[in-house]
Every structure is written in C-alpha cells, then in structure tokens.
Design a protein around this motif. Structure first.
Motif, PDB file in Angstrom:
ATOM      1  N   THR A  81     -24.095   3.800  10.822  1.00 49.98           N
ATOM      2  CA  THR A  81     -24.480   3.103  12.506  1.00 49.98           C
ATOM      3  C   THR A  81     -24.958   5.127  12.678  1.00 49.98           C
ATOM      4  N   PRO A  82     -25.856   4.732  13.844  1.00 46.01           N
ATOM      5  CA  PRO A  82     -26.823   6.093  14.085  1.00 46.01           C
ATOM      6  C   PRO A  82     -26.022   7.235  15.217  1.00 46.01           C
ATOM      7  N   ALA A  83     -25.617   8.112  14.819  1.00 44.91           N
ATOM      8  CA  ALA A  83     -25.135   9.106  15.548  1.00 44.91           C
ATOM      9  C   ALA A  83     -25.072   9.391  17.327  1.00 44.91           C
ATOM     10  N   PHE A  84     -26.570   9.008  17.906  1.00 41.88           N
ATOM     11  CA  PHE A  84     -26.736   9.016  18.766  1.00 41.88           C
ATOM     12  C   PHE A  84     -27.557   7.665  19.726  1.00 41.88           C
ATOM     13  N   SER A  85     -25.866   6.785  20.259  1.00 42.17           N
ATOM     14  CA  SER A  85     -26.548   5.545  20.368  1.00 42.17           C
ATOM     15  C   SER A  85     -25.016   5.895  21.399  1.00 42.17           C
ATOM     16  N   PHE A  86     -25.250   4.897  22.189  1.00 41.02           N
ATOM     17  CA  PHE A  86     -23.373   3.809  23.143  1.00 41.02           C
ATOM     18  C   PHE A  86     -22.428   4.077  22.041  1.00 41.02           C
ATOM     19  N   ILE A  87     -21.562   4.248  22.093  1.00 40.11           N
ATOM     20  CA  ILE A  87     -19.981   4.311  21.437  1.00 40.11           C
ATOM     21  C   ILE A  87     -20.220   2.976  21.251  1.00 40.11           C
ATOM     22  N   TYR A 312     -28.717   9.348  28.308  1.00 35.10           N
ATOM     23  CA  TYR A 312     -28.207   9.010  27.749  1.00 35.10           C
ATOM     24  C   TYR A 312     -28.627   9.955  26.595  1.00 35.10           C
ATOM     25  N   TYR A 313     -27.934  10.451  26.214  1.00 39.09           N
ATOM     26  CA  TYR A 313     -26.342  10.397  25.653  1.00 39.09           C
ATOM     27  C   TYR A 313     -25.652  11.891  25.948  1.00 39.09           C
ATOM     28  N   PRO A 314     -25.196  11.749  26.737  1.00 36.70           N
ATOM     29  CA  PRO A 314     -24.598  13.873  27.624  1.00 36.70           C
ATOM     30  C   PRO A 314     -23.960  14.785  25.451  1.00 36.70           C
ATOM     31  N   ARG A 315     -22.986  13.976  25.070  1.00 39.70           N
ATOM     32  CA  ARG A 315     -22.535  14.306  23.332  1.00 39.70           C
ATOM     33  C   ARG A 315     -22.880  13.081  22.585  1.00 39.70           C
ATOM     34  N   PRO A 316     -23.474  13.450  21.111  1.00 40.27           N
ATOM     35  CA  PRO A 316     -23.507  12.446  20.358  1.00 40.27           C
ATOM     36  C   PRO A 316     -22.211  12.421  19.708  1.00 40.27           C
ATOM     37  N   LEU A 317     -22.457  10.767  18.917  1.00 36.45           N
ATOM     38  CA  LEU A 317     -21.035  10.555  18.793  1.00 36.45           C
ATOM     39  C   LEU A 317     -20.624  10.492  17.754  1.00 36.45           C
ATOM     40  N   HIS A 318     -20.574  11.545  16.906  1.00 35.83           N
ATOM     41  CA  HIS A 318     -20.106  12.171  15.712  1.00 35.83           C
ATOM     42  C   HIS A 318     -18.973  13.631  16.442  1.00 35.83           C
ATOM     43  N   LEU A 319     -19.667  14.273  17.845  1.00 37.56           N
ATOM     44  CA  LEU A 319     -19.373  15.112  18.025  1.00 37.56           C
ATOM     45  C   LEU A 319     -18.712  14.819  19.551  1.00 37.56           C
ATOM     46  N   GLN A 320     -18.154  13.740  19.462  1.00 37.56           N
ATOM     47  CA  GLN A 320     -16.922  12.765  20.567  1.00 37.56           C
ATOM     48  C   GLN A 320     -15.475  12.829  20.290  1.00 37.56           C
ATOM     49  N   PRO A 321     -14.329  13.176  20.895  1.00 39.00           N
ATOM     50  CA  PRO A 321     -13.059  13.077  20.497  1.00 39.00           C
ATOM     51  C   PRO A 321     -12.616  12.187  19.942  1.00 39.00           C
ATOM     52  N   ALA A 322     -13.525  11.224  20.343  1.00 37.67           N
ATOM     53  CA  ALA A 322     -12.638   9.709  19.483  1.00 37.67           C
ATOM     54  C   ALA A 322     -12.410   9.483  17.790  1.00 37.67           C
ATOM     55  N   PHE A 323     -14.274  10.266  17.333  1.00 37.40           N
ATOM     56  CA  PHE A 323     -14.421  10.510  16.089  1.00 37.40           C
ATOM     57  C   PHE A 323     -13.946  11.407  15.355  1.00 37.40           C
ATOM     58  N   ARG A 324     -13.341  12.666  16.590  1.00 30.28           N
ATOM     59  CA  ARG A 324     -12.768  13.929  15.391  1.00 30.28           C
ATOM     60  C   ARG A 324     -12.347  13.570  13.930  1.00 30.28           C
ATOM     61  N   HIS A 325     -11.677  12.676  13.776  1.00 28.02           N
ATOM     62  CA  HIS A 325     -11.007  12.497  12.604  1.00 28.02           C
ATOM     63  C   HIS A 325     -11.876  12.556  11.399  1.00 28.02           C
ATOM     64  N   LEU A 326     -13.002  11.809  11.808  1.00 32.72           N
ATOM     65  CA  LEU A 326     -14.433  11.864  10.799  1.00 32.72           C
ATOM     66  C   LEU A 326     -14.719  13.090  10.084  1.00 32.72           C
ATOM     67  N   GLU A 342     -31.743  17.108  25.743  1.00 24.39           N
ATOM     68  CA  GLU A 342     -33.160  16.925  26.234  1.00 24.39           C
ATOM     69  C   GLU A 342     -33.170  15.756  27.261  1.00 24.39           C
ATOM     70  N   CYS A 343     -32.806  14.262  26.512  1.00 22.54           N
ATOM     71  CA  CYS A 343     -33.034  13.069  27.453  1.00 22.54           C
ATOM     72  C   CYS A 343     -32.100  12.911  28.464  1.00 22.54           C
ATOM     73  N   LEU A 344     -33.215  12.923  29.307  1.00 19.03           N
ATOM     74  CA  LEU A 344     -33.474  12.257  30.786  1.00 19.03           C
ATOM     75  C   LEU A 344     -33.656  10.655  31.782  1.00 19.03           C
ATOM     76  N   ALA A 345     -33.275  10.036  32.101  1.00 18.69           N
ATOM     77  CA  ALA A 345     -33.363   8.888  32.448  1.00 18.69           C
ATOM     78  C   ALA A 345     -33.713   8.982  33.604  1.00 18.69           C
ATOM     79  N   LEU A 346     -35.237   8.379  34.184  1.00 16.31           N
ATOM     80  CA  LEU A 346     -35.708   8.454  35.310  1.00 16.31           C
ATOM     81  C   LEU A 346     -35.631   6.765  35.454  1.00 16.31           C
TER      82      LEU A 346
END
Length: 372
Positions: A81-87, A312-326, A342-346
C-alpha cells in the motif's frame, strides 16, 4: 471576503429541501437501514460503473475493512500500500492482523507504480491496495498485470474517484474489488459518511453483504454465518445520494474546469508551483493539490488574506506513530516525505464563487514575488 476551503453552507444551500424531504420520506416509510433505497442506490452505482455487484456500506474505510475480511486477509499476510495516502489504506490492513508493506509513489502523480510495488513486494504479499488521490489515478492496467503476475488480490482504493476513468475503464473497475466514498467532501458528497463496494465476483459480493451486517444473510435475522461488522448504509443517506447521482457528471465537469483554470493561471503567474499532471479529461477531480516551495509559509500567507487551504498529507504513513512498530524512519520513502512537505490543497468545488480562482492565484503569485 473569506475563501473557506470546504464551504459546506454554500455547497449544500441548493440541496436543503432535498435533505428535509429525504428525512421526512424515510421517517414515514418505516424503512431505515439496508432497505429499498439502499438497494436502489446499489443498482444505480452498479449500472453506472458496469459492475456486476455493488454493496452499500457505512463508509469508504468500512468498505476496505469488509473487502479485506471477505478476502481472508489476516495474520501472516503482507499487503502493499502507498506510503503517501489517507491512513485507512494501511490501517484497515493492520486491523486485520496483516502487515502493511509501504511503497513509495511517483512524484508527479503521488501514485503507486508497478516499479515501486516491485521494489517492496515480498513472498508473503497477498494483496495490493493502490489509492487514488487528488486529481490523479494510478496506472491500473500496469498494476492489474503486476497483481496477476504475482497472484495478488487487487483492491482499488478508489474512494475519491466515482465518475472518473482510467484508460477508458471506470475507476474502481480494474481490481478484484473497488470502492467509493460518499463523505460530504467527496465529488458525490452525501449528508453523512457512506461507501460502496463494487465487484464482479458474486461469491465475494455475498460475503461482503453478510460482513457489513454482523454476518447475517439478510434472509434470516439473528442467524450469523460470520463474525461481521456494523457497516450498514442508512436509508436517508441512500435517498439523498440517489437524488445527487444524476448530477455527478455536471459536478465533475465543473471541477475539471476549475482545475484547468488553476493550471493555466498558475503556470503563467507562479511557474514555481507544480500543478497536477495531465489534461484531467478522465479524472474525477476531488481536491486540487499543488506542490509548492515554502509550502507552510505560503499557507500562512494565504490564511492571513482569508484564503483557507488544507495539507494532504502532513506526515507520510511510514512516519506515523501508529506504524512505528514497522520500523521505518526518515528517508525510507523519500518521495512520500517530499510530498508531505510540498503538497497544498487550494479551494475547489462546483459552487466556488466566480473570481475565486483568480484571487487565489493572484495571492500565490504575490507571495513568491515578495520572496524573490
């Protein structure tokens, strides 16, 4: 005048009577959950997408949960699954006891590619979950071929993409299953959370229908064939969506027009800002997301002038605390990390007041001129 990002009061102003009528009709019908209006919405989505089966659920996340469970994904399985996505692209995998295997994404599109998937795929990889984001689609023909080559189940997280197409085929229709979200911010927004699963697999569809309703088969109440979930769509939501569905193409046409207007003006006035790729002709434009140098400073500057934006999104999934165990750390997926900076939604929605795009672009250009 302020420019709010979602601006729901403006977006739903013309639908107030439809909301009230839906509540009144359902309240007087003695049908509240998974009844005739839900069935009608399922039939309408199936017809629009060409799917053999459409299964209404309570949310897009619920759709992913139900699909993964119906496919038997669980402990010992890897899911790419992508490292950059909604959780939810990864959290639903983890909640099944399986391991999310993150893959980096393409910088221009923010999508998984066959190459990034191959780079992380393991012998335990049983499924692949590419996610559609913003105004882009994954290369689904290539990912379908990859999944077939390695005997992986393909689940399209096409939550934002109802009405879009990929290489001529409706978004969500390359996978063993696809899904759509009807969260109010989506192109076909509802008045609460809701989702839909689409598939051509009758056995998978039957299992999904049972799982969404505590494992019952909708024929015999309180007979539970499986341990399932409460992921049921209510009749008010279904009726409101039935009334909005015929307008989806109009909504998408206006979203594409506004996105192209942003593209044209930004390329002229602020070429340092990277706009979404492609001509958008087949895309279900959900959010208009640019890659902006000095993103956080730009966002603060715009906020000071009454223009609300989102990240969208300020922190990629692999650096989220919820996935620290990985065990991931900074630098593991550099493109995902760069996009998070860099991403900014207008602001973009079909009811955006005239002149708003010009105003937003003018302020962006002024920010970069001042910083030059």
């Amino acid at each position: 005048m302020a420019v709010p990002y979602f601006d729901y009061p403006t977006r739903y102003a013309g639908w107030a009577e439809d909301v009230l009528d839906a509540v009144r009709e359902v309240g007087e019908s003695d049908e509240f959950i998974l009844k005739s209006r839900v069935a009608a919405l399922e039939a309408a989505v199936a017809q629009r997408t060409g799917a053999a089966e459409a299964i209404a659920v309570a949310s897009g996340t619920g759709a992913l949960t139900v699909i993964l469970t119906a496919m038997g994904i669980g402990p010992g399985d890897d899911v790419v699954t992508p490292a950059f996505s909604f959780i939810s692209s990864a959290s639903t995998v983890a909640l099944r006891g399986a391991r999310p295997v993150f893959a980096d994404v393409d910088y221009d599109t923010a999508m998984l590619t066959a190459a990034t998937v191959e780079a992380v795929r393991t012998t335990a990889s049983r499924a692949l979950v590419p996610a559609y984001l913003f105004a882009s689609s994954p290369d689904m023909p290539a990912l379908r071929a990859l999944a077939d080559r390695h005997s992986m189940r393909l689940i399209e997280d096409s939550a934002v993409a109802l009405g879009g197409r990929v290489a001529g085929r409706p978004a969500g229709r390359y996978g063993d299953a696809g899904l759509y979200s009807f969260f109010p911010g989506k192109p076909l927004g509802g008045i609460g959370d809701a989702g839909m699963i689409v598939t051509d697999d009758p056995e998978l569809a039957t299992t999904c229908r049972m799982l969404r309703n505590h494992g019952q088969d909708l024929k015999v109440r309180f007979l539970h064939h499986l341990v399932g979930f409460n992921s049921r769509m209510d009749e008010v939501t279904a009726l409101f969506l039935l009334r909005r569905l015929p307008h989806l193409d109009k909504f998408l046409t206006e979203r594409r027009r506004l996105a192209r207007q942003y593209n044209d003006l930004l390329r002229e006035a602020a070429p340092v800002v990277l706009t979404p790729p492609g001509d958008l002709a087949e895309q279900a434009v959900y959010t208009y997301v640019v890659r902006a140098p000095q993103r956080d400073d730009l966002r603060s500057y715009l906020a000071g002038r009454g223009i609300e934006t989102k990240v969208y999104y300020p922190r990629p999934l692999h650096l989220q605390p919820a996935f620290r165990h990985l065990g991931h750390g900074p630098g593991d997926f550099p493109v995902a990390e760069r996009l998070s900076r860099e991403c900014l939604a207008l602001p973009l929605h079909p009811e955006l007041p005239a002149g708003t795009v010009e105003r937003v672009v003018e302020e962006i250009a002024r920010f970069y001129r001042q910083g030059a």
